[in-house]
Motif scaffolding. Structure first.
Motif, mmCIF file in Angstrom:
data_model
loop_
_atom_site.group_PDB
_atom_site.id
_atom_site.type_symbol
_atom_site.label_atom_id
_atom_site.label_comp_id
_atom_site.label_asym_id
_atom_site.label_seq_id
_atom_site.Cartn_x
_atom_site.Cartn_y
_atom_site.Cartn_z
ATOM 1 N N VAL A 97 3.171 10.756 -9.184
ATOM 2 C CA VAL A 97 2.612 11.077 -10.497
ATOM 3 C C VAL A 97 1.658 12.255 -10.408
ATOM 4 O O VAL A 97 1.609 13.113 -11.293
ATOM 5 N N ASN A 98 0.887 12.317 -9.317
ATOM 6 C CA ASN A 98 -0.068 13.422 -9.134
ATOM 7 C C ASN A 98 0.636 14.749 -8.893
ATOM 8 O O ASN A 98 0.188 15.796 -9.373
ATOM 9 N N VAL A 125 0.830 -1.208 0.000
ATOM 10 C CA VAL A 125 0.000 0.000 0.000
ATOM 11 C C VAL A 125 0.864 1.258 0.000
ATOM 12 O O VAL A 125 0.641 2.187 -0.797
ATOM 13 N N ILE A 126 1.864 1.307 0.876
ATOM 14 C CA ILE A 126 2.710 2.502 0.983
ATOM 15 C C ILE A 126 3.504 2.716 -0.307
ATOM 16 O O ILE A 126 3.586 3.834 -0.834
ATOM 17 N N GLY A 127 4.102 1.641 -0.832
ATOM 18 C CA GLY A 127 4.898 1.754 -2.046
ATOM 19 C C GLY A 127 4.091 2.250 -3.234
ATOM 20 O O GLY A 127 4.502 3.152 -3.965
ATOM 21 N N ASN A 128 2.903 1.670 -3.428
ATOM 22 C CA ASN A 128 2.067 2.071 -4.559
ATOM 23 C C ASN A 128 1.435 3.447 -4.350
ATOM 24 O O ASN A 128 1.239 4.194 -5.313
ATOM 25 N N LEU A 129 1.133 3.790 -3.102
ATOM 26 C CA LEU A 129 0.617 5.137 -2.828
ATOM 27 C C LEU A 129 1.666 6.204 -3.134
ATOM 28 O O LEU A 129 1.332 7.289 -3.632
ATOM 29 N N LEU A 130 2.915 5.900 -2.849
ATOM 30 C CA LEU A 130 3.992 6.847 -3.172
ATOM 31 C C LEU A 130 4.089 7.071 -4.679
ATOM 32 O O LEU A 130 4.299 8.203 -5.129
#
Length: 313
Positions: free
Chosen positions: A49-50, A39-44
């Motif tokens: 990108v945002n 979760v943390i890795g993909n949220l980063l």
């Protein structure tokens, strides 16, 4: 064996990997850690990108969607498994089981589609660099992402609607850590021939076609890169698409490993372990594979962490 009407089914039992309390504690800690990292890795990746306009390109748009899909894939299966271990209650409602099976199919399909789309994106960038910006315009990117989701939803709904037609026996124990479609079908007392045909037919059509498209794209990419005269140009091209090859290899490698494990062994434990590798490991490793191979992403993530740390101080 006497069968029950499907409307009377209230719950299934997910047996998980083991009944040993000590091993369950180890499994809980391991998969809780893996889930947090995922979760943390993909949220980063999503935040990077945002937050950075330099990453607003087709390549990063698809990576953004892939990261969201990876979070969704893990969230579909892992939290319920952790709750079952923590509460020592292995039950899941009939509706919850069908929903879990449906969402697992959806997100697996979306990931498979996105990997094919990303391969096509790299193919267009390397094989047609002058036309790349025109062809891979924002409208097409959104259309490809939505098409991936729509096709996966249709695929999952077909399987789920067929499951609703089945009646189930008194034995409602699923020897797995989540409601996997094939395992649920095996519990039925009804004739499951159509369900099994549908599973293999759609897998061959959907996943087979996308895999062939992915392989074709990378063959053309490699052949194009090898024709670049300069060593620096070849290195840059390979480094650009290298992480895609890593993700594709990880996704399909663990997928084929799961298939072979199911085909050559009757051990439910080995099959469950193979499923865990396929379901949990790729979503966790994808952001690390990309961020470690991409200088732009590493720079943005570094700045993001610095800004967050400074804000907290």
């Amino acid at each position: 064996m006497e069968s029950n009407n499907q409307t009377t089914i209230t719950e299934f039992l997910i047996l998980g990997l083991t009944d040993d309390p000590e091993l369950q504690i180890l499994i809980f800690n391991l998969f809780f850690s893996l889930y947090l990292v995922t979760v943390i890795g993909n949220l980063l990746i999503i935040l990077a990108v945002n937050c950075d306009s330099h990453l607003h390109s087709p390549m990063y748009f698809f990576l953004y969607n892939l990261s969201f899909t990876d979070i969704s894939t893990s969230t579909t299966t892992v939290p319920k498994m952790l709750v079952n271990i923590q509460t020592q209650n292995h039950s899941i409602t009939y509706t919850g089981c069908l929903a879990q099976a449906c969402f697992a199919i959806i997100f697996a399909g979306v990931e498979n589609s996105l990997l094919a789309v990303m391969a096509y994106d790299r193919y267009m960038d390397i094989y047609h660099p002058l036309k790349y910006a025109i062809i891979m315009n924002p409208s097409l990117c959104v259309l490809l992402a939505l098409s991936s989701l729509l096709i996966s939803i249709v695929d999952a709904l077909l399987h789920t609607l067929m499951l609703l037609q089945l009646s189930f026996c008194t034995d409602l124990e699923i020897p797995h850590f989540f409601c996997k479609l094939v395992q649920v079908i095996k519990l039925s007392c009804s004739d499951t021939l159509i369900n099994n045909i549908l599973v293999y037919l759609l897998a061959i059509i959907y996943f087979g076609v996308l895999l062939c498209g992915t392989i074709f794209s990378y063959i053309r990419i490699v052949s194009s890169v090898l024709m670049i005269p300069s060593v620096e140009g070849r290195y840059k091209a390979f480094s650009t698409c290298g992480f895609y090859l890593s993700m594709v290899s990880l996704f399909y490698g663990t997928g084929f490993g799961l298939y072979l494990s199911s085909a050559v062994t009757d051990s439910s434990t080995k099959t469950i372990l193979a499923s865990m590798m396929y379901t949990v490991i790729p979503p966790m490793l994808n952001p690390f594979i990309y961020s470690l191979r991409n200088k732009d992403m590493k720079g943005v993530l570094r700045n993001l962490v610095v800004r967050v740390s400074f804000y907290n101080i």
